[in-house]
Design a protein around this motif. Structure first.
Motif: not given
Length: 128
Positions: A52-66, A68-81
């Motif tokens: 979603r951005d430099d700090r947020t990743i949604d992991f979609v699991m089997n069964g459509n369970k989601v 959200r992992n919010t990284l403790p710090n911003s991860c450069p270029s993650l949101g762009f790449e």
């Protein structure tokens, strides 16, 4: 000098575009937190990821369970790449693990910044 007129118009148009950059449309978050965050998720159950951005990743699991992992710090270029890799010797991805951003450079994906994960927060889709 009628040839210069189209050049002036093009220059003015370019300057106008530079002065008023496009505003990105942001999508409303379709999820809300549900329950307590957990430390690990099963790698075999991960169906896809949505960066979603430099700090947020949604992991979609089997069964459509989601989760959200919010990284403790911003991860450069993650949101762009919007792509990353991880290495673990376990069958789980945990909050103590490190992800590495994959950059699109040169002959193929290149490793970028490495960043620590946070806890996995269960999410629930917002009813419309």
């Amino acid at each position: 000098m009628p040839i210069l007129r189209p050049v002036r118009i093009a220059l003015r148009l370019a300057l106008a575009c530079a002065a008023f950059p496009a505003i990105a449309k942001t999508q409303p978050d379709p999820y809300v937190a549900k329950g307590d965050a957990i430390d690990c998720v099963s790698i075999q159950s991960i169906r896809s990821t949505n960066v979603r951005d430099d700090r947020t990743i949604d992991f979609v699991m089997n069964g459509n369970k989601v989760y959200r992992n919010t990284l403790p710090n911003s991860c450069p270029s993650l949101g762009f790449e919007k792509r990353f890799l991880y290495k673990t010797s376990l069958s789980q991805l945990c909050s103590v693990d490190i992800i590495t951003v994959l950059w699109n450079a040169g002959p193929g994906p290149q490793p970028g910044a490495s960043c620590g994960l946070g806890k996995f927060q269960p999410m629930e889709k917002v009813a419309k």
